[in-house]
Motif scaffolding. Structure first.
Motif, mmCIF file in Angstrom:
data_model
loop_
_atom_site.group_PDB
_atom_site.id
_atom_site.type_symbol
_atom_site.label_atom_id
_atom_site.label_comp_id
_atom_site.label_asym_id
_atom_site.label_seq_id
_atom_site.Cartn_x
_atom_site.Cartn_y
_atom_site.Cartn_z
ATOM 1 N N LYS A 1 -1.984 -24.921 61.887
ATOM 2 C CA LYS A 1 -3.065 -25.523 61.122
ATOM 3 C C LYS A 1 -3.891 -24.502 60.351
ATOM 4 N N ILE A 2 -3.588 -23.220 60.538
ATOM 5 C CA ILE A 2 -4.330 -22.188 59.838
ATOM 6 C C ILE A 2 -3.403 -21.463 58.875
ATOM 7 N N PRO A 3 -3.936 -20.984 57.763
ATOM 8 C CA PRO A 3 -3.086 -20.238 56.829
ATOM 9 C C PRO A 3 -2.490 -19.013 57.515
ATOM 10 N N PRO A 4 -1.192 -18.813 57.416
ATOM 11 C CA PRO A 4 -0.559 -17.691 58.116
ATOM 12 C C PRO A 4 -0.909 -16.352 57.488
ATOM 13 N N ALA A 5 -0.944 -15.312 58.329
ATOM 14 C CA ALA A 5 -1.227 -13.961 57.854
ATOM 15 C C ALA A 5 -0.248 -13.576 56.753
ATOM 16 N N PHE A 6 -0.724 -12.858 55.781
ATOM 17 C CA PHE A 6 0.029 -12.377 54.624
ATOM 18 C C PHE A 6 0.433 -13.526 53.712
ATOM 19 N N TRP A 7 1.325 -14.379 54.196
ATOM 20 C CA TRP A 7 1.854 -15.479 53.382
ATOM 21 C C TRP A 7 0.720 -16.329 52.808
ATOM 22 N N GLY A 8 -0.214 -16.741 53.651
ATOM 23 C CA GLY A 8 -1.297 -17.612 53.212
ATOM 24 C C GLY A 8 -2.178 -16.949 52.170
ATOM 25 N N LYS A 9 -2.502 -15.676 52.386
ATOM 26 C CA LYS A 9 -3.374 -14.973 51.447
ATOM 27 C C LYS A 9 -2.696 -14.809 50.091
ATOM 28 N N HIS A 10 -1.464 -14.331 50.081
ATOM 29 C CA HIS A 10 -0.807 -14.052 48.805
ATOM 30 C C HIS A 10 -0.449 -15.326 48.056
ATOM 31 N N TYR A 11 0.042 -16.340 48.766
ATOM 32 C CA TYR A 11 0.347 -17.584 48.074
ATOM 33 C C TYR A 11 -0.920 -18.316 47.657
ATOM 34 N N GLY A 12 -2.011 -18.129 48.400
ATOM 35 C CA GLY A 12 -3.282 -18.688 47.956
ATOM 36 C C GLY A 12 -3.682 -18.127 46.608
ATOM 37 N N ASN A 13 -3.512 -16.821 46.437
ATOM 38 C CA ASN A 13 -3.845 -16.214 45.152
ATOM 39 C C ASN A 13 -2.849 -16.592 44.065
ATOM 40 N N ILE A 14 -1.588 -16.732 44.439
ATOM 41 C CA ILE A 14 -0.602 -17.184 43.456
ATOM 42 C C ILE A 14 -0.965 -18.578 42.958
ATOM 43 N N TYR A 15 -1.449 -19.429 43.860
ATOM 44 C CA TYR A 15 -1.912 -20.761 43.438
ATOM 45 C C TYR A 15 -3.027 -20.625 42.401
ATOM 46 N N ARG A 16 -3.950 -19.720 42.642
ATOM 47 C CA ARG A 16 -5.056 -19.527 41.712
ATOM 48 C C ARG A 16 -4.548 -19.059 40.346
ATOM 49 N N TYR A 17 -3.664 -18.059 40.363
ATOM 50 C CA TYR A 17 -3.137 -17.565 39.087
ATOM 51 C C TYR A 17 -2.329 -18.644 38.373
ATOM 52 N N ASN A 18 -1.579 -19.440 39.132
ATOM 53 C CA ASN A 18 -0.829 -20.524 38.507
ATOM 54 C C ASN A 18 -1.758 -21.559 37.895
ATOM 55 N N ALA A 19 -2.909 -21.794 38.542
ATOM 56 C CA ALA A 19 -3.881 -22.727 37.975
ATOM 57 C C ALA A 19 -4.349 -22.239 36.609
ATOM 58 N N VAL A 20 -4.514 -20.945 36.461
ATOM 59 C CA VAL A 20 -4.885 -20.374 35.170
ATOM 60 C C VAL A 20 -3.743 -20.528 34.166
ATOM 61 N N LEU A 21 -2.533 -20.199 34.600
ATOM 62 C CA LEU A 21 -1.391 -20.249 33.692
ATOM 63 C C LEU A 21 -1.095 -21.669 33.225
ATOM 64 N N VAL A 22 -1.293 -22.646 34.107
ATOM 65 C CA VAL A 22 -1.015 -24.042 33.758
ATOM 66 C C VAL A 22 -2.074 -24.602 32.812
ATOM 67 N N GLY A 23 -3.318 -24.155 32.974
ATOM 68 C CA GLY A 23 -4.395 -24.809 32.246
ATOM 69 C C GLY A 23 -4.986 -24.082 31.062
ATOM 70 N N ILE A 24 -4.747 -22.793 30.914
ATOM 71 C CA ILE A 24 -5.482 -22.019 29.913
ATOM 72 C C ILE A 24 -5.194 -22.462 28.485
ATOM 73 N N ASP A 25 -3.984 -22.886 28.186
ATOM 74 C CA ASP A 25 -3.662 -23.250 26.801
ATOM 75 C C ASP A 25 -4.471 -24.452 26.320
ATOM 76 N N ALA A 26 -4.844 -25.344 27.250
ATOM 77 C CA ALA A 26 -5.607 -26.543 26.875
ATOM 78 C C ALA A 26 -7.109 -26.349 26.989
ATOM 79 N N ALA A 27 -7.544 -25.165 27.385
ATOM 80 C CA ALA A 27 -8.973 -24.910 27.564
ATOM 81 C C ALA A 27 -9.701 -24.943 26.222
ATOM 82 N N GLY A 28 -10.960 -25.353 26.262
ATOM 83 C CA GLY A 28 -11.742 -25.452 25.042
ATOM 84 C C GLY A 28 -12.699 -24.293 24.850
ATOM 85 N N ASN A 29 -13.322 -24.272 23.662
ATOM 86 C CA ASN A 29 -14.400 -23.326 23.347
ATOM 87 C C ASN A 29 -13.994 -21.871 23.523
#
Length: 453
Positions: free
Chosen positions: A92-120
């Motif tokens: 039930k807890i994020p696993p050591a190493f895997w959880g931290k790095h994939y958590g950040n990959i999720y964040r970077y992917n959120a940027v990559l998926v959304g930046i082209d449609a961002a405004g202003n």
């Protein structure tokens, strides 16, 4: 199977810095969490992304000595230190190493998926932010491939399994299969190279942010892990540029407090804090005895050194304090990469120059003597010793151990309890040089192939 690894990315996303909390409503799936280009720019400053170095990496290395291991260890850090197959049974807890790095990959992917449609924002800013996210994601994957896959071997990389390469932020999607080692390294290199044209030339205003110099430094580390030493040295030189940032001369400072903030330090090229940076690391006595007694690193970063005879284990501890160790890349690492490539290529004067450039800033100036030798093996020894001392407790020793083990240059490593009894052994070529896929991941992905046990 459902893309359940993302649960850990989303859970970690909720802990992002206060300045970004307004963007973190991730339910329901698909809801826009970032709107304007300025939102994405701010998001890349989040504490989670700038603290991507897992402190537990130090606990895997042969330089650490923990004398307080209980008879029945159950803490994650103790199990990491003992190279256990799994670090927790709590799924039930994020696993050591895997959880931290994939958590950040999720964040970077959120940027990559959304930046082209961002405004202003301008198209130039969108390209720069996309490039920074590509670099950041590649940096996270470089850790993952050096934890959950065998060391790079050109003869087997195309079939050795690594980790899934994620590009989506939709947890309803199926988890892709584990990519091969060759695939992950190819993606790392391709993504960084595609990012470089759109990155700022440098990041002197904020070393945590991506820039061309930072990208070249990560490429240098990547090629070093692959054993492509000349490519590593080429990119290390590009990272340093025509006028390399100066190495901080420890002869000129009186305490750690005089070392600049990491965000502005010229000798850091891509800055990353470690997680739980306040934790103490206790080095082995053998490691401490590698230092010359006139080495100013002992004075600045190690407490309770006494008369340098180190009669007892567990007394001296590494304490960078305000000088915080950079788990990212820096000038010294680049010079050591150049030195290693030169030593391996028989260019001994070049290797010695790079090493001595660092040592003259680390040894008391009144006793400093440059290293000299015409023996290739001895020069390589100088390089690797300096790499070990200069980059200590920055999360790199475990990766170096894997490289050395693949070259049949790693002896057995032992763990001892408080009574000096052996309680764990890491033998040469042990399967434990490759971490097991965490149970929490296997629970949601039961058909995912496991590593050898």
């Amino acid at each position: 199977m459902r893309n359940k690894w993302m649960i850990y990315g989303m859970a970690a996303l909720l802990t992002t810095a206060v300045s970004c909390k307004k963007y973190l409503d991730v339910e329901p799936v698909g809801k826009t969490i970032l709107t304007n280009v300025s939102d994405y720019d701010l998001f890349l400053n989040s504490q989670d992304l700038t603290s991507s170095g897992a402190r537990e990496l130090n606990l895997l290395s042969d330089d650490v000595d923990v004398t307080t291991i209980p008879q029945t260890p159950d803490r994650v850090e103790d199990l990491v230190y003992l190279w256990a197959n799994q670090y927790t049974v709590d799924t039930k807890i994020p696993p050591a190493f895997w959880g931290k790095h994939y958590g950040n990959i999720y964040r970077y992917n959120a940027v990559l998926v959304g930046i082209d449609a961002a405004g202003n924002g301008t198209e130039r800013d969108k390209r720069r932010i996309r490039a920074e996210a590509l670099l950041g994601r590649a940096f996270e994957y470089l850790y993952l491939v050096n934890l959950y896959a065998k060391p790079y071997n050109a003869a087997t990389a195309a079939k050795d399994l690594a980790v899934p390469f994620m590009t989506s932020v939709d947890i309803a999607e199926e988890t892709p299969p584990r990519s091969t080692v060759a695939d992950i390294y190819d993606r790392i290199i391709r993504d960084i190279n595609s990012a470089i044209p759109d990155l700022n030339a440098n990041n002197t205003g904020n070393r945590f942010r991506g820039a061309a110099t930072a990208a070249y430094s990560v490429l240098a580390r990547t090629y070093l892990c692959m054993g492509r030493y000349e490519d590593a040295a080429k990119n290390a030189r590009l990272a340093l540029g025509d006028n390399p940032p100066p190495i901080l001369d420890y002869n000129t400072i009186t305490s750690k407090s005089a070392i600049p903030n990491m965000a502005l330090r010229p000798f850091d090229l891509y800055a990353r804090y470690s997680t739980n940076a306040s934790s103490r690391e206790y080095p082995t006595i053998a490691f401490l005895k590698m230092f010359d007694v006139n080495d100013l690193r002992l004075k600045l970063f190690y407490e309770n050194t006494g008369d340098y005879t180190y009669p007892r284990r567990g007394i001296v501890f590494f304490n960078p304090s305000g000088a915080v160790s950079n788990f990212g890349t820096g000038v010294e690492e680049m010079k050591l990469i150049i030195a290693e490539a030169a030593a391996r290529g028989g260019r001994l004067p070049e290797a010695l120059t790079q090493v001595n450039d660092i040592r003259k800033c680390r040894i008391k100036k009144e006793v400093y003597q440059p290293l000299a030798s015409t023996d290739a093996a001895e020069v390589m020894g100088f390089v690797m010793r300096e790499r070990r001392l200069e980059l200590a407790f920055k999360g790199l020793r475990w990766i170096d151990m894997r490289r050395l083990d693949a070259e049949n240059k790693m002896p057995a490593v032992y763990r001892y309890n408080a009574n000096n009894e052996v309680i764990a052994t890491l033998t040469p070529h042990a399967v434990r040089y490759t971490l097991q896929i965490p149970l929490a991941v296997l629970q949601f992905n039961p058909t995912m192939p496991r590593n050898d046990e």
